[in-house]
Design a protein around this motif. Sequence first.
Motif, PDB file in Angstrom:
ATOM      1  N   THR A  67       0.829  -1.208   0.000  1.00 32.22           N
ATOM      2  CA  THR A  67       0.000   0.000   0.000  1.00 32.22           C
ATOM      3  C   THR A  67       0.864   1.259   0.000  1.00 32.22           C
ATOM      4  OG1 THR A  67      -1.728  -1.194   1.214  1.00 32.22           O
ATOM      5  CG2 THR A  67      -1.854   1.213   1.217  1.00 32.22           C
ATOM      6  N   GLN A  71       1.342   3.905  -3.624  1.00 32.60           N
ATOM      7  CA  GLN A  71       0.942   5.307  -3.554  1.00 32.60           C
ATOM      8  C   GLN A  71       2.123   6.274  -3.656  1.00 32.60           C
ATOM      9  OE1 GLN A  71      -2.437   6.112  -0.570  1.00 32.60           O
ATOM     10  NE2 GLN A  71      -1.497   4.247   0.231  1.00 32.60           N
ATOM     11  N   TRP A  80      -1.065   5.822 -12.162  1.00 33.50           N
ATOM     12  CA  TRP A  80      -2.327   5.860 -11.408  1.00 33.50           C
ATOM     13  C   TRP A  80      -2.083   5.658  -9.911  1.00 33.50           C
ATOM     14  CZ3 TRP A  80      -2.589   0.718  -9.761  1.00 33.50           C
ATOM     15  CH2 TRP A  80      -1.967  -0.230 -10.575  1.00 33.50           C
ATOM     16  N   LEU A  83      -4.234   7.349  -5.525  1.00 35.42           N
ATOM     17  CA  LEU A  83      -5.478   6.628  -5.262  1.00 35.42           C
ATOM     18  C   LEU A  83      -6.349   7.384  -4.259  1.00 35.42           C
ATOM     19  CD1 LEU A  83      -4.080   2.983  -4.911  1.00 35.42           C
ATOM     20  CD2 LEU A  83      -4.960   4.104  -6.966  1.00 35.42           C
ATOM     21  N   SER A  84      -7.658   7.305  -4.469  1.00 35.33           N
ATOM     22  CA  SER A  84      -8.595   7.882  -3.510  1.00 35.33           C
ATOM     23  C   SER A  84      -8.728   6.954  -2.307  1.00 35.33           C
ATOM     24  CB  SER A  84      -9.968   8.065  -4.174  1.00 35.33           C
ATOM     25  OG  SER A  84     -10.550   6.798  -4.452  1.00 35.33           O
ATOM     26  N   GLU A  87     -10.432   3.790  -3.326  1.00 34.91           N
ATOM     27  CA  GLU A  87      -9.558   2.888  -4.095  1.00 34.91           C
ATOM     28  C   GLU A  87      -8.561   2.184  -3.180  1.00 34.91           C
ATOM     29  OE1 GLU A  87      -9.393   4.971  -8.519  1.00 34.91           O
ATOM     30  OE2 GLU A  87      -8.202   5.833  -6.878  1.00 34.91           O
ATOM     31  N   LEU A  90     -10.381  -0.576  -1.497  1.00 35.86           N
ATOM     32  CA  LEU A  90     -10.565  -1.733  -2.383  1.00 35.86           C
ATOM     33  C   LEU A  90      -9.280  -2.540  -2.517  1.00 35.86           C
ATOM     34  CD1 LEU A  90     -12.730  -0.186  -5.257  1.00 35.86           C
ATOM     35  CD2 LEU A  90     -13.424  -1.968  -3.637  1.00 35.86           C
ATOM     36  N   GLN A  91      -8.153  -1.834  -2.619  1.00 37.37           N
ATOM     37  CA  GLN A  91      -6.866  -2.525  -2.753  1.00 37.37           C
ATOM     38  C   GLN A  91      -6.530  -3.315  -1.487  1.00 37.37           C
ATOM     39  OE1 GLN A  91      -3.534  -0.654  -1.519  1.00 37.37           O
ATOM     40  NE2 GLN A  91      -2.616  -2.687  -1.638  1.00 37.37           N
ATOM     41  N   ASN A 138      -3.443  -1.755 -14.892  1.00 33.08           N
ATOM     42  CA  ASN A 138      -4.221  -0.643 -14.363  1.00 33.08           C
ATOM     43  C   ASN A 138      -4.864  -1.051 -13.040  1.00 33.08           C
ATOM     44  OD1 ASN A 138      -6.662  -2.127 -15.077  1.00 33.08           O
ATOM     45  ND2 ASN A 138      -6.277  -1.476 -17.182  1.00 33.08           N
ATOM     46  N   PHE A 139      -5.501  -0.090 -12.406  1.00 34.38           N
ATOM     47  CA  PHE A 139      -6.067  -0.336 -11.080  1.00 34.38           C
ATOM     48  C   PHE A 139      -7.196  -1.374 -11.082  1.00 34.38           C
ATOM     49  CE2 PHE A 139      -9.069   0.662  -7.651  1.00 34.38           C
ATOM     50  CZ  PHE A 139      -8.245   0.483  -6.557  1.00 34.38           C
ATOM     51  N   PRO A 140      -8.169  -1.329 -11.993  1.00 33.25           N
ATOM     52  CA  PRO A 140      -9.243  -2.332 -11.972  1.00 33.25           C
ATOM     53  C   PRO A 140      -8.727  -3.768 -12.072  1.00 33.25           C
ATOM     54  CG  PRO A 140      -9.872  -0.502 -13.374  1.00 33.25           C
ATOM     55  CD  PRO A 140      -8.429  -0.287 -13.010  1.00 33.25           C
ATOM     56  N   VAL A 143      -7.380  -4.877  -8.701  1.00 36.25           N
ATOM     57  CA  VAL A 143      -8.445  -5.209  -7.754  1.00 36.25           C
ATOM     58  C   VAL A 143      -9.040  -6.579  -8.074  1.00 36.25           C
ATOM     59  CG1 VAL A 143     -10.749  -4.544  -6.941  1.00 36.25           C
ATOM     60  CG2 VAL A 143      -8.989  -2.810  -7.227  1.00 36.25           C
TER      61      VAL A 143
END
Length: 499
Positions: A67, A71, A80, A83-84, A87, A90-91, A138-140, A143
Amino acid sequence: METTGVDPESAMVPLLGNERKDKGVVIGREGKHRETYSVVAAILPFFFPALGGFLYGYDIGATSGATISIQSVTSSGTTWYDLSSIEIGLQVSGSLYGALIGSVLAYTVSDFLGRRRELIIGALLYLIGALLTAFAPNFPVMVIGRFIYGIGIGLSMHAAPLYIAETGPTQIRGRLISLKEFFIVFGMLSGYITGSVFVDIVGGWRYIYGSSAILSLIMIVGMWWLPASPRWLLLCALQGQGSMHDARESAISCYCNLRGKTADNSSATEEIDIIIDELSYAGQHRQGSFKEVFQGKSLKALKIGAGLVFFQQITGQPSVLYYAATILQSAGFSAASDATRVSILLGLFKLIMTGIAVLAVDRLGRRPLLLGGVSGITLSLFLLASYYTLLKDAALVAVIALLLYVGSYQLSFGPIGWLMISEIFPLRLRGRGMSISVFINFATNALVTFAFSPIETLIGTGALFGVFGLVAILSLIFIFFIVPETKGLSLEEIESKIL
């Protein structure tokens, strides 16, 4: 004094009083049979399923470092990285929610697949999830990889204790299943260490998550090589899924493979026939329905098992560890300035205390460790409540409370919660009862983790730890009046004598 005839490579298991040995099966003065076994032969049937626990613990430890890495502007290696909070959530929790789905799937597929094949599928999902996360463009996709890995956690944490319980010798069953908790903590520690090594490397989070793929592959190969659970084979035949004669022969062969050189065909045949007799007497001929899980013996077992894993999480285990770094920093420990070092320190302490529980569980029993450990948890929670309300300058009190909590948890709820849910259910409904317990474990973990911050804001940190302390008192009452002692009993004896 006689011994069980364990081969020279294995530990010497002392007998009691008037015990005698008959055709390779030891008969105690209370009429309970005790198996001959080789410690060396018991290692691999434990090790490969326990890797499922290691990989679960590794994910917990690795995620803290990953994590930070993902970031980082300089070391993320992605465009990317910004992250919010959603997000990040979710990670971090993607594998936890995948585990919830995995435990639901286990309810429907575990008895059909069997423990061994369920572990193979769990390991395969570990491998796919790790690789998908590590190479995510990518992020999706990342996840999705975390979610798939989590489904592997749900299946593996369901099947691993079942396989170990059903294939391990009665005399050391508690030690073996508790040792799986040791593997979870060791995996957690390994994840923290891996995170600290790769956290400052560009794209380090990919290496942190991807490292688990190697052990996932080893687990697949190992479980493919191991035999099926003899009890599961016999249960299938008793329920009309195949010939009992063929199942008996397969079970004898599997039993010989599991026990090693100490199990000749004669002793294996006698042991399997004892299991068949006990299963037939216990009425295992019908497949269990959803309704039956909440009736009779299974309902009693569900109260015990689900109650233990519920209290395991609702006494604040995720929340206390959340505050670990803050508590150590307040005490002036320089290592506390580095989150990864604090995690490693606590991981080592958890590992040591779990090791003590592993050595003690088959000597002292389940209830003494639970009662003693949860008493320590209760005291530590009230100490933490006092620190955050009355003793804010006494940082040493908070450190002592933190270490007392972690040590007490690893002596009690940590290993024994998983042990009890793997041995308490009747065989016919064991897979389904276990899946409900595993679901409650992960769901309660998610609930406590999610609700902690809002409740803390509402009532304050000290009051929240006080509430956890009151819940711990309720858990002590539950253990004293509801949880039985299963030390030294075979799985069939637990069903016939306790439920």
